[in-house]
Design an enzyme around this catalytic site. Structure first.
Site, short mmCIF file in Angstrom:
data_model
loop_
_atom_site.label_atom_id
_atom_site.label_comp_id
_atom_site.label_asym_id
_atom_site.label_seq_id
_atom_site.Cartn_x
_atom_site.Cartn_y
_atom_site.Cartn_z
N GLU A 93 0.85 -1.20 0.00
CA GLU A 93 0.00 0.00 0.00
C GLU A 93 0.88 1.25 0.00
O GLU A 93 1.97 1.24 0.59
CB GLU A 93 -0.91 -0.01 1.24
CG GLU A 93 -1.87 -1.21 1.22
CD GLU A 93 -2.79 -1.29 2.43
OE1 GLU A 93 -2.68 -0.44 3.33
OE2 GLU A 93 -3.61 -2.22 2.47
N HIS A 140 -7.80 1.51 2.02
CA HIS A 140 -7.65 1.06 3.41
C HIS A 140 -8.35 2.03 4.38
O HIS A 140 -7.71 2.59 5.28
CB HIS A 140 -6.16 0.90 3.78
CG HIS A 140 -5.95 -0.02 4.95
ND1 HIS A 140 -4.83 -0.80 5.09
CD2 HIS A 140 -6.71 -0.26 6.05
CE1 HIS A 140 -4.90 -1.48 6.22
NE2 HIS A 140 -6.05 -1.18 6.82
N1 LIG Z 1 -9.62 -2.41 6.73
C1 LIG Z 1 -9.40 -1.85 7.90
O1 LIG Z 1 -9.28 -0.62 8.01
C2 LIG Z 1 -9.30 -2.69 9.11
C3 LIG Z 1 -8.82 -3.96 9.04
N2 LIG Z 1 -8.73 -4.74 10.16
C4 LIG Z 1 -8.22 -6.11 10.03
O2 LIG Z 1 -9.26 -7.00 10.42
C5 LIG Z 1 -8.69 -8.05 11.16
C6 LIG Z 1 -9.73 -8.68 12.05
O3 LIG Z 1 -10.10 -7.76 13.06
P1 LIG Z 1 -10.89 -8.21 14.38
O4 LIG Z 1 -12.20 -8.77 14.03
O5 LIG Z 1 -10.84 -7.08 15.30
O6 LIG Z 1 -9.93 -9.34 14.91
P2 LIG Z 1 -10.25 -10.43 16.03
O7 LIG Z 1 -8.92 -10.88 16.51
O8 LIG Z 1 -11.25 -9.93 16.97
O9 LIG Z 1 -10.91 -11.61 15.18
C7 LIG Z 1 -10.22 -12.38 14.25
C8 LIG Z 1 -10.88 -13.75 14.19
O10 LIG Z 1 -10.23 -14.49 13.16
C9 LIG Z 1 -10.12 -15.81 13.62
N3 LIG Z 1 -9.09 -16.51 12.87
C10 LIG Z 1 -7.74 -16.45 13.02
N4 LIG Z 1 -7.13 -17.24 12.13
C11 LIG Z 1 -8.12 -17.80 11.39
C12 LIG Z 1 -8.12 -18.72 10.32
N5 LIG Z 1 -6.97 -19.22 9.82
N6 LIG Z 1 -9.31 -19.11 9.81
C13 LIG Z 1 -10.47 -18.63 10.33
N7 LIG Z 1 -10.52 -17.76 11.35
C14 LIG Z 1 -9.36 -17.35 11.87
C15 LIG Z 1 -9.80 -15.67 15.09
O11 LIG Z 1 -10.05 -16.86 15.81
C16 LIG Z 1 -10.72 -14.53 15.49
O12 LIG Z 1 -11.96 -14.99 15.93
C17 LIG Z 1 -7.54 -7.37 11.92
O13 LIG Z 1 -6.55 -8.30 12.28
C18 LIG Z 1 -7.03 -6.37 10.93
O14 LIG Z 1 -6.00 -6.95 10.19
C19 LIG Z 1 -9.14 -4.27 11.38
C20 LIG Z 1 -9.63 -3.00 11.49
C21 LIG Z 1 -9.70 -2.09 10.39
O1 LIG Z 2 -6.72 2.98 10.11
C1 LIG Z 2 -5.69 2.40 9.84
O2 LIG Z 2 -4.66 2.96 9.49
C2 LIG Z 2 -5.60 0.90 9.90
C3 LIG Z 2 -6.88 0.22 10.18
C4 LIG Z 2 -6.59 -1.22 10.30
O3 LIG Z 2 -6.32 -1.88 9.34
C5 LIG Z 2 -6.55 -1.83 11.62
O4 LIG Z 2 -7.08 -1.24 12.57
O5 LIG Z 2 -5.99 -2.92 11.74
#
Ligand SMILES: NC(=O)C1=CN([C@@H]2O[C@H](COP(=O)(O)OP(=O)(O)OC[C@H]3O[C@@H](n4cnc5c(N)ncnc54)[C@H](O)[C@@H]3O)[C@@H](O)[C@H]2O)C=CC1
Ligand SMILES: O=C(O)CCC(=O)C(=O)O
Length: 463
Positions: A311, A341
């Site tokens: 990115e 993102h």
């Molecule tokens: N696009 C964006 O701006 C954002 C992206 N994210 C991404 O979203 C991801 C998930 O966020 P949350 O829900 O808060 O995380 P979380 O940790 O609460 O949930 C992740 C889930 O994935 C499961 N998991 C792990 N490995 C797995 C696999 N191989 N197969 C199936 N399930 C699996 C875990 O058991 C857990 O329940 C973050 O790690 C981050 O990378 C988060 C916030 C913003």
């Molecule tokens: O807001 C951001 O810069 C990142 C969001 C995200 O991917 C995260 O919270 O993991």
């Protein structure tokens, strides 16, 4: 003396007290954690040295709420809107005690090796995959994040994207912008009655589950953990089961080796014809060239991507083939929503994250509390109060090997240890002890003796 190897303690206690505490540290805000609310009114702010000596580097446009909390502490805060390359970071990070980043800045072992003064990293986001967590722990550098302040924002984005994809809204809008009227119903659907398949039923996945059900969708999910279903959602046993059943497939897993490329050619083959894919997790989770093939063949009717393997560093930078070789092919697809993102980029989320992470950084720098740290054991002691003026807090981060506690207690045991707590996580252990009736000479002596132990990773004495 205490916090980092080249910082001298502040001798003038009166002046030191005059710079603290900030309102944010002792007063609960709407976003403050339970811990903040339990800090007593007369908590004694522990600062081992002049607060204006603490250098903070904030990258990637960290929200003003976070900047203010850190500035109010008297820290020197440098703020940059974009991220930095590895070489630029190495130059900058040498002097810094606290760094705040979001998802783009890569704090690799190579960078952290140069961060001789660094005590703590704040990830102003959920993901921590951009930091070498183990290397940081081995250096005694704590890492904090904001585990759920932007979850709702991501879940709402996904709901919106499902409607947009099902109605081909991106294409219609682009056509109108180009001056073309194209009234179409063919291949356009309601999302009501369709099945959403959520991969990763954590904070975001679970939040999305509730919203999708309220939209009249059936919810199935796949997770490596056995997780309680919300509403009428149903956990399926395998990823293949989910792929075979879902109309909308959405990824919410962390970036770890097991999730790299977890949606690739084989998985696209198993999906229903005409299904939709959404990825707002991390760019490595979906094999994008395989998605391009699946969309060209008509197997996938639409997709929304918020994240990419590479990115750009900042706004205004190009998203082209120099960054990801597939960029031009991707941009040419119909019914594809590509966003920079922004899953967590809402005013609500960024303000809350700014407060939450900045407060964790202040608590760690000023009090040594690792509550919420993602790479060190969680250790917290009740705050010292103004009624305990001659107390010092000893923090000894050390290798988790036999015999260390005996050695440490030989050093601190000559004094009155009011309270002490220790815990370990893997190879690293964290000890915190409050000692009463200490003067400046004693503090120096304690520090020097702890620093000379072979088990030492980092010693801090706060007073
Ligand atoms: N696009 C964006 O701006 C954002 C992206 N994210 C991404 O979203 C991801 C998930 O966020 P949350 O829900 O808060 O995380 P979380 O940790 O609460 O949930 C992740 C889930 O994935 C499961 N998991 C792990 N490995 C797995 C696999 N191989 N197969 C199936 N399930 C699996 C875990 O058991 C857990 O329940 C973050 O790690 C981050 O990378 C988060 C916030 C913003
Ligand atoms: O807001 C951001 O810069 C990142 C969001 C995200 O991917 C995260 O919270 O993991």
């Amino acid at each position: 003396m205490s916090i980092a190897r080249d910082i001298r303690p502040r001798q003038d206690d009166a002046a030191f007290l005059a710079t603290s505490p900030s309102a944010s540290f002792n007063s609960p805000s709407s976003h403050s954690s339970v811990l903040n609310r339990t800090i007593p009114i007369n908590a004694k702010p522990l600062k081992p040295f002049a607060t204006e000596d603490i250098k903070v580097l904030l990258l990637e446009n960290v929200n003003q709420t976070g900047r203010e909390i850190l500035s109010q502490q008297g820290y020197q805060v440098e703020f940059l809107k974009s991220s930095l390359s590895e070489d630029q970071l190495i130059e900058k990070i040498r002097d810094v005690h606290v760094i705040g980043i979001r998802s783009k800045t890569k704090l690799t072992a190579r960078v952290l090796k140069e961060a001789k003064n660094l005590i703590v990293i704040g990830c102003f986001c959920i993901g921590t995959n951009q930091v070498d967590l183990q290397y940081a722990a081995d250096q005694g550098i704590a890492v904090f994040n904001s585990p759920f302040s932007n979850s709702r924002s991501v879940a709402e984005l996904v709901i919106g994207e499902m409607v947009m994809l099902a109605r081909q809204l991106g294409d219609r809008s682009n056509e109108m912008h180009a001056g073309t009227w194209n009234k179409v119903s063919n291949g356009c659907w309601e999302i009501r009655g369709k099945t959403i398949g959520i991969i990763g039923y954590g904070h975001i996945g679970a939040q999305l589950s509730v919203l999708a059900e309220a939209m009249g969708m059936s919810v199935i999910y796949y997770d490596v953990l056995n997780i309680m279903s919300l509403g009428t959602a149903r956990q399926v046993k395998t990823l293949d089961d989910l792929l075979a059943e879902a109309d909308f497939i959405t990824c919410h897993v962390p970036e770890i080796p097991e999730t790299k490329g977890m949606i690739g050619q084989k998985q696209f083959e198993k999906m229903k014809k005409g299904s939709y894919l959404i990825n707002a997790s991390r760019g490595t989770v979906v094999d994008i060239p395989a998605l391009i093939d699946a969309m060209r063949s008509g197997k996938v009717a639409g997709a929304a991507l918020d994240v990419y393997p590479n990115e750009p560093a900042g706004n205004g930078d190009y998203f082209n083939n120099d960054l990801n070789t597939f960029s031009a092919d991707l941009r040419s697809l119909k019914n594809l929503i590509i966003t920079p993102h922004i899953g967590g980029s809402t005013e609500e989320a960024q303000k809350a994250i700014g407060v939450e992470v900045a407060q964790a950084l202040v608590r760690y720098a000023n009090e040594g509390s690792t509550l919420g740290a993602v790479n060190l054991p969680e250790v917290v002691l009740r705050s010292l109060t103004m009624d305990e003026p001659d107390h010092a807090r000893v923090i000894y981060i050390h290798k988790n090997i036999p015999g260390v506690l005996r050695k440490v207690n030989e050093i601190i045991g000559d004094h009155n240890v009011d309270k002490q707590m220790t815990d370990s996580r893997g190879d690293v252990a964290y000890l915190m002890a409050d000692i009463s009736n200490v003067d400046a000479a004693t503090i120096k002596d304690l520090y020097t003796r702890l620093e000379s132990l072979p088990s030492r990773i980092m010693t801090r004495v706060l007073y």
